[in-house]
Design a protein around this motif. Structure first.
Motif, PDB file in Angstrom:
ATOM      1  N   GLY A  98       0.791  -1.217   0.000  1.00  0.00           N
ATOM      2  CA  GLY A  98       0.000   0.000   0.000  1.00  0.00           C
ATOM      3  C   GLY A  98       0.827   1.272   0.000  1.00  0.00           C
ATOM      4  N   THR A 122      -2.929   7.994   1.838  1.00  0.00           N
ATOM      5  CA  THR A 122      -2.766   6.678   2.448  1.00  0.00           C
ATOM      6  C   THR A 122      -1.549   6.617   3.355  1.00  0.00           C
ATOM      7  OG1 THR A 122      -3.844   5.540   0.610  1.00  0.00           O
ATOM      8  CG2 THR A 122      -2.382   4.231   1.988  1.00  0.00           C
ATOM      9  N   GLN A 123      -0.365   6.922   2.798  1.00  0.00           N
ATOM     10  CA  GLN A 123       0.872   6.758   3.559  1.00  0.00           C
ATOM     11  C   GLN A 123       1.015   7.779   4.697  1.00  0.00           C
ATOM     12  OE1 GLN A 123       1.408   7.307  -0.109  1.00  0.00           O
ATOM     13  NE2 GLN A 123       0.619   5.225  -0.169  1.00  0.00           N
ATOM     14  N   THR A 126      -3.876   7.676   6.621  1.00  0.00           N
ATOM     15  CA  THR A 126      -4.651   6.506   7.035  1.00  0.00           C
ATOM     16  C   THR A 126      -3.817   5.282   7.394  1.00  0.00           C
ATOM     17  OG1 THR A 126      -4.947   5.811   4.726  1.00  0.00           O
ATOM     18  CG2 THR A 126      -6.629   7.257   5.677  1.00  0.00           C
ATOM     19  N   ALA A 127      -2.710   5.049   6.695  1.00  0.00           N
ATOM     20  CA  ALA A 127      -1.919   3.836   6.956  1.00  0.00           C
ATOM     21  C   ALA A 127      -1.453   3.721   8.401  1.00  0.00           C
ATOM     22  CB  ALA A 127      -0.727   3.764   6.006  1.00  0.00           C
ATOM     23  N   GLY A 188      -5.145   1.778   2.430  1.00  0.00           N
ATOM     24  CA  GLY A 188      -5.190   2.799   1.393  1.00  0.00           C
ATOM     25  C   GLY A 188      -6.606   3.286   1.147  1.00  0.00           C
ATOM     26  N   LEU A 189      -6.700   4.428   0.485  1.00  0.00           N
ATOM     27  CA  LEU A 189      -8.016   5.013   0.235  1.00  0.00           C
ATOM     28  C   LEU A 189      -8.827   4.207  -0.761  1.00  0.00           C
ATOM     29  CD1 LEU A 189      -9.348   7.554   1.485  1.00  0.00           C
ATOM     30  CD2 LEU A 189      -6.914   7.318   1.947  1.00  0.00           C
ATOM     31  N   THR A 275      -9.259  12.129  -1.935  1.00  0.00           N
ATOM     32  CA  THR A 275      -7.878  11.951  -1.510  1.00  0.00           C
ATOM     33  C   THR A 275      -7.014  12.990  -2.212  1.00  0.00           C
ATOM     34  OG1 THR A 275      -6.049  10.370  -1.255  1.00  0.00           O
ATOM     35  CG2 THR A 275      -7.285  10.275  -3.323  1.00  0.00           C
TER      36      THR A 275
END
Length: 348
Positions: A98, A122-123, A126-127, A188-189, A275
Motif C-alpha cells: 500500500g 494513504t501513507q 490513514t496507513a 489505502g483510500l 484523496t
C-alpha cells in the motif's frame, strides 16, 4: 604539544597544490606535509557540499506501480520541475504494501533534497491507523506541495452487467461474500473508500489487495475481480467505451467531466470521500530547499496548461505549499480516525 591549523577552510575551489604549499610553509616538516595531504583529500568533499541544489538528478519516489493516478501526476510534475531547475527529476516506482515500502525508504533517505516522495493520503494519514508501520508520518516527513485531489469512482467489471449502484448492491446482498473488490493495499483510500461504501450499502464482499491501482484496474477490465474504487484519472479513458461500468462517484457533486455519472450520495446521502497526491521529503531537508521546490511547483500547478491536464483526468489542482499542506494533513487525520475505528479496522 597541542596546536591548531593557522588557516580556515576555503569556501571556494582553489588550487590544491597552492593550498598544500601554504600549509607546509606555515607549519614545516613532515607533520605539516601529512596534514596538508589530508586537507587536500578532504577538499573535494567540502567543495561538493557547497554546491547549490540541485547539483545532480533528483529522484521522486512513487509508492505504486507505473500507470496509476499517482504515477501520472509524479511524471507530469517531474518533467516540469526538471525544466525549471535544469536537472533531471526521475520517477522511481517502489510499489508494495500500500505504498508503505516506498514511504519507509524515503523516511530513511538522506535529507539533502535529492530523494522526494509523491505521497498519497494513504501513507501520510490513514496507513498509520491501519498498519504497524516503521516510520512516523509527522516526524519523518516535511510537506512540500500538495499537487491535486480527486474523488473515487466505483468501477465494475462488465461481466455482471451492472448498470447502477442499485444493481451492484442487489447482487452483493443476494450473494454475500462473492463480490470481489480490488484495492491498492491495506489501509489505502482505494480500500477504505470501498469499505465505507459497502458498509453503508450493507454488502459483504471479499477484499483483494494489489501492488497498485494499475494492476487492480487491469483485473477489473479482465473480469478477474468485480469492483475497484478507482481514482478518476484511472478510469476516465474508459468512459463510454463499454469496457468498464462506471457506476457512481464519491464526491458530493457530479463531475464536470462526467456529468451523467451520479454520485454515491444520491443513493446514500452524506457519502463523500476524496484523496490527494502531494510531494513530501525527509523531515530534515533544508527549509530553503523545501520552500524553493514548493514555490516553483506552485507556479507550475497554476499554469493553465498544467491545470487543464490535471482537470482532464478528473484531478482538482491544489498547489498547497508547506503550511497549508500541513494543515490539510491534520484535518484529514481527524476526519479518518473515527471512520476507521467505526469500520473496526485494527493495525496489522
Amino acid at each position: 604539544m597541542p596546536f591548531a591549523l593557522p588557516i580556515a577552510l576555503p569556501t571556494q575551489t582553489a588550487s590544491t597544490a597552492k593550498t598544500c604549499k601554504r600549509i607546509a610553509g606555515k607549519l614545516g616538516g613532515r607533520l605539516a606535509a601529512g596534514l596538508a595531504l589530508a586537507f587536500a583529500a578532504a577538499l573535494p568533499a567540502a567543495v561538493h557540499a557547497q554546491e547549490p541544489w540541485p547539483a545532480r538528478a533528483v529522484t521522486i519516489v512513487v509508492p505504486f506501480a507505473p500507470g496509476g493516478n499517482t504515477d501520472m501526476i509524479a511524471r507530469l510534475l517531474a518533467e516540469r520541475l526538471g525544466r525549471t531547475f535544469g536537472k533531471p527529476f526521475v520517477v522511481d516506482n517502489r510499489g508494495g504494501a500500500g505504498g508503505l515500502i516506498a514511504a519507509e525508504y524515503v523516511a530513511r533517505a538522506p535529507a539533502d533534497g535529492y530523494v522526494l516522495f509523491m505521497s498519497t493520503m494513504t501513507q501520510i494519514v490513514t496507513a498509520p491507523m491501519t498498519n504497524k508501520i516503521r516510520y512516523d508520518p509527522v516526524r519523518d516527513f516535511v510537506p512540500i506541495v500538495n499537487v491535486g485531489g480527486n474523488p473515487f469512482i466505483l468501477a465494475a467489471s462488465t461481466r455482471h452487467n451492472f448498470k447502477t449502484v442499485a444493481d451492484l448492491v442487489r447482487y452483493g446482498k443476494e450473494n454475500p461474500g462473492k463480490l470481489n473488490v480490488g484495492h491498492a493495499g491495506n489501509g489505502g483510500l482505494t480500500q477504505l473508500s470501498a469499505l465505507l461504501f459497502l458498509s453503508r450499502a450493507g454488502v459483504q464482499a471479499t477484499m483483494v489487495p494489489y501492488r497498485g491501482g494499475a494492476p487492480a484496474l487491469a483485473d477489473v477490465l479482465a473480469g478477474q475481480i468485480d469492483l475497484y474504487s478507482a481514482s478518476v484519472s484511472e478510469v476516465m479513458p474508459y468512459a463510454g467505451t463499454g469496457k468498464l461500468s462506471l457506476l457512481a462517484v464519491s464526491s458530493d457533486k457530479r463531475l464536470a467531466q462526467l456529468p451523467s455519472l451520479p454520485t454515491i450520495a444520491e443513493s446514500y446521502p452524506g457519502h463523500q470521500v476524496d484523496t490527494w497526491n502531494g510531494l513530501v521529503g525527509p523531515s530534515k531537508m533544508p527549509p530553503e530547499i523545501v520552500d524553493k521546490i514548493g514555490a516553483e511547483a506552485k507556479k507550475i500547478i497554476a499554469e493553465p496548461e498544467f491545470r487543464a491536464h490535471l482537470e482532464s483526468a478528473g484531478i482538482i489542482p491544489l498547489g498547497e505549499t508547506r503550511e497549508a499542506f500541513a494543515q490539510r494533513i491534520k484535518q484529514d487525520q481527524k476526519k479518518w480516525k473515527p471512520v476507521i475505528e467505526a469500520a473496526g479496522i485494527q493495525p496489522e
